[in-house]
Enzyme design. Sequence first.
Site, PDB file in Angstrom:
ATOM      1  N   ASP A  11      -1.710  62.865   0.250  1.00 43.47           N
ATOM      2  CA  ASP A  11      -2.165  61.529  -0.411  1.00 43.47           C
ATOM      3  C   ASP A  11      -2.968  60.868   0.944  1.00 43.47           C
ATOM      4  OD1 ASP A  11      -2.485  59.168  -1.861  1.00 43.47           O
ATOM      5  OD2 ASP A  11      -0.743  58.069  -1.037  1.00 43.47           O
ATOM      6  N   SER A  12      -3.682  60.087   0.495  1.00 51.11           N
ATOM      7  CA  SER A  12      -4.604  59.146   1.754  1.00 51.11           C
ATOM      8  C   SER A  12      -3.535  58.606   2.726  1.00 51.11           C
ATOM      9  CB  SER A  12      -5.261  58.301   1.128  1.00 51.11           C
ATOM     10  OG  SER A  12      -4.393  57.131   0.423  1.00 51.11           O
ATOM     11  N   TYR A  43      -8.614  55.874   0.298  1.00 51.48           N
ATOM     12  CA  TYR A  43      -9.567  56.724  -0.182  1.00 51.48           C
ATOM     13  C   TYR A  43     -10.251  55.783  -1.503  1.00 51.48           C
ATOM     14  CZ  TYR A  43      -7.959  61.389   1.216  1.00 51.48           C
ATOM     15  OH  TYR A  43      -7.395  62.343   2.009  1.00 51.48           O
ATOM     16  N   GLY A  44      -9.442  54.741  -1.669  1.00 50.11           N
ATOM     17  CA  GLY A  44     -10.199  53.851  -2.919  1.00 50.11           C
ATOM     18  C   GLY A  44     -11.207  53.327  -2.665  1.00 50.11           C
ATOM     19  N   CYS A  74      -2.066  61.907  -5.406  1.00 45.04           N
ATOM     20  CA  CYS A  74      -3.190  60.603  -5.228  1.00 45.04           C
ATOM     21  C   CYS A  74      -3.745  60.471  -6.488  1.00 45.04           C
ATOM     22  CB  CYS A  74      -3.881  60.731  -3.943  1.00 45.04           C
ATOM     23  SG  CYS A  74      -5.084  59.533  -3.821  1.00 45.04           S
ATOM     24  N   ASN A  75      -3.772  59.659  -6.994  1.00 40.78           N
ATOM     25  CA  ASN A  75      -4.402  59.230  -8.616  1.00 40.78           C
ATOM     26  C   ASN A  75      -5.989  59.244  -8.167  1.00 40.78           C
ATOM     27  OD1 ASN A  75      -2.609  58.368 -10.777  1.00 40.78           O
ATOM     28  ND2 ASN A  75      -1.803  57.827  -9.118  1.00 40.78           N
ATOM     29  N   THR A  76      -6.368  58.692  -7.044  1.00 44.77           N
ATOM     30  CA  THR A  76      -7.781  58.610  -6.757  1.00 44.77           C
ATOM     31  C   THR A  76      -8.201  60.044  -6.352  1.00 44.77           C
ATOM     32  OG1 THR A  76      -7.338  56.605  -5.800  1.00 44.77           O
ATOM     33  CG2 THR A  76      -9.185  57.477  -5.139  1.00 44.77           C
ATOM     34  N   GLU A 152      -0.117  50.232   3.697  1.00 42.71           N
ATOM     35  CA  GLU A 152      -0.093  51.005   4.810  1.00 42.71           C
ATOM     36  C   GLU A 152      -0.023  50.241   6.218  1.00 42.71           C
ATOM     37  OE1 GLU A 152      -1.006  54.449   5.289  1.00 42.71           O
ATOM     38  OE2 GLU A 152      -1.085  54.453   3.096  1.00 42.71           O
ATOM     39  N   CYS A 184      -1.273  54.226  -9.071  1.00 41.30           N
ATOM     40  CA  CYS A 184      -1.673  54.555  -7.972  1.00 41.30           C
ATOM     41  C   CYS A 184      -0.235  55.020  -7.249  1.00 41.30           C
ATOM     42  CB  CYS A 184      -2.417  53.483  -6.829  1.00 41.30           C
ATOM     43  SG  CYS A 184      -2.731  53.604  -5.295  1.00 41.30           S
ATOM     44  N   THR A 185      -0.124  56.104  -6.637  1.00 41.33           N
ATOM     45  CA  THR A 185       1.327  56.396  -5.960  1.00 41.33           C
ATOM     46  C   THR A 185       1.867  55.350  -4.948  1.00 41.33           C
ATOM     47  OG1 THR A 185       0.082  57.870  -4.597  1.00 41.33           O
ATOM     48  CG2 THR A 185       0.917  58.958  -6.716  1.00 41.33           C
ATOM     49  N   HIS A 186       1.049  54.867  -4.363  1.00 41.34           N
ATOM     50  CA  HIS A 186       1.426  53.637  -3.409  1.00 41.34           C
ATOM     51  C   HIS A 186       2.110  52.592  -4.153  1.00 41.34           C
ATOM     52  CE1 HIS A 186      -1.354  55.175  -0.387  1.00 41.34           C
ATOM     53  NE2 HIS A 186      -0.842  54.298   0.344  1.00 41.34           N
TER      54      HIS A 186
HETATM   55  N1  DGL Z   1      -2.099  56.907  -3.506  1.00 37.69           N
HETATM   56  C1  DGL Z   1      -3.693  56.839  -3.912  1.00 37.69           C
HETATM   57  C2  DGL Z   1      -3.512  56.951  -5.273  1.00 37.69           C
HETATM   58  O1  DGL Z   1      -2.729  57.319  -6.225  1.00 37.69           O
HETATM   59  C3  DGL Z   1      -4.203  55.769  -3.045  1.00 37.69           C
HETATM   60  C4  DGL Z   1      -5.497  56.009  -2.966  1.00 37.69           C
HETATM   61  C5  DGL Z   1      -6.273  55.132  -1.859  1.00 37.69           C
HETATM   62  O2  DGL Z   1      -5.886  55.544  -0.724  1.00 37.69           O
HETATM   63  O3  DGL Z   1      -6.925  54.117  -1.815  1.00 37.69           O
HETATM   64  O4  DGL Z   1      -4.544  56.419  -5.775  1.00 37.69           O
END
Ligand code: DGL
Length: 267
Positions: A11-12, A43-44, A74-76, A152, A184-186
């Site tokens: 993930d990011s 990453y968003g 990560c969804n993104t 983060e 978003c997994t976060h």
């Molecule tokens: N956990 C990422 C997701 O599921 C976060 C993306 C990001 O870093 O913006 O989208």
Amino acid sequence: MINKQAIGIFDSGIGGLSVAKAINTLLPNEALIYVADTHYAPYGDKTDTFIYQRMRVITEQLIAFGAKALVVACNTATTAAIDALRKEFSLPIIGVEPGVKPAVQVSESKIVGVLATPRTLLNPAFATLAQRFAAQASILLQPCPLLVPMLEKMQVDAQSLEPVLKHYLAPLIEQGADTLVLGCTHYNFLAEQIASIASTLAGKEINIIRTEMAVAKQLQHRLQHAEILNTALLANANIKLYSSGDLALFQRQVQHFWQTEATVLAL
Ligand code: DGL
């Protein structure tokens, strides 16, 4: 059967740890190698091309570490480039998508709110997913650009979070959403706070849809199918967590969000 290779997950940043946790619960016989690309988070706010470059570098690294399958937690990143990644690499690759389908199924008001990064919501791959359910429910989109940077930085005290969450959730509740998708997994790490604030705003219980266990089950299925699922405990089925960013911070994040004995390493 015992296969000594690990599951690679990335993930990011820390969001995918929620997916790694679910995988570890469902598949305790598997060794896990996790990469948090913290140096490049979030990453968003990056382009799809940039995200794909990072996905390639990390995938190569995880394969070099001995990964037998890959989870893009990560969804993104999934919406940005999972198809391209699958074309380039031959190992099983599992992605994460906002759970719009289960949300539409449980929603009584047939008004569903999707919380995600701006990049996920703007992506044509997400538009296609939302379009599939547009006839059955209103799908309201809520980009939440502040949440990944806050998580983060571990800015997760109620005083910092509450006004931000209220700002994102109030318009969805006002429009009648009774179900919220954590896209978003976060956000899995904020599930309780989101449920509590949304339910207070609505004056009734709001459904929260998370997908990490569904992803772990899909991984199990793919490993079974490819005959690389461990059916007995690997002697050193350990968990290694790598970060491309500040290692001391990563150590604190892991302790806070997972409380695991896993080894924390610099990428
Ligand atoms: N956990 C990422 C997701 O599921 C976060 C993306 C990001 O870093 O913006 O989208």
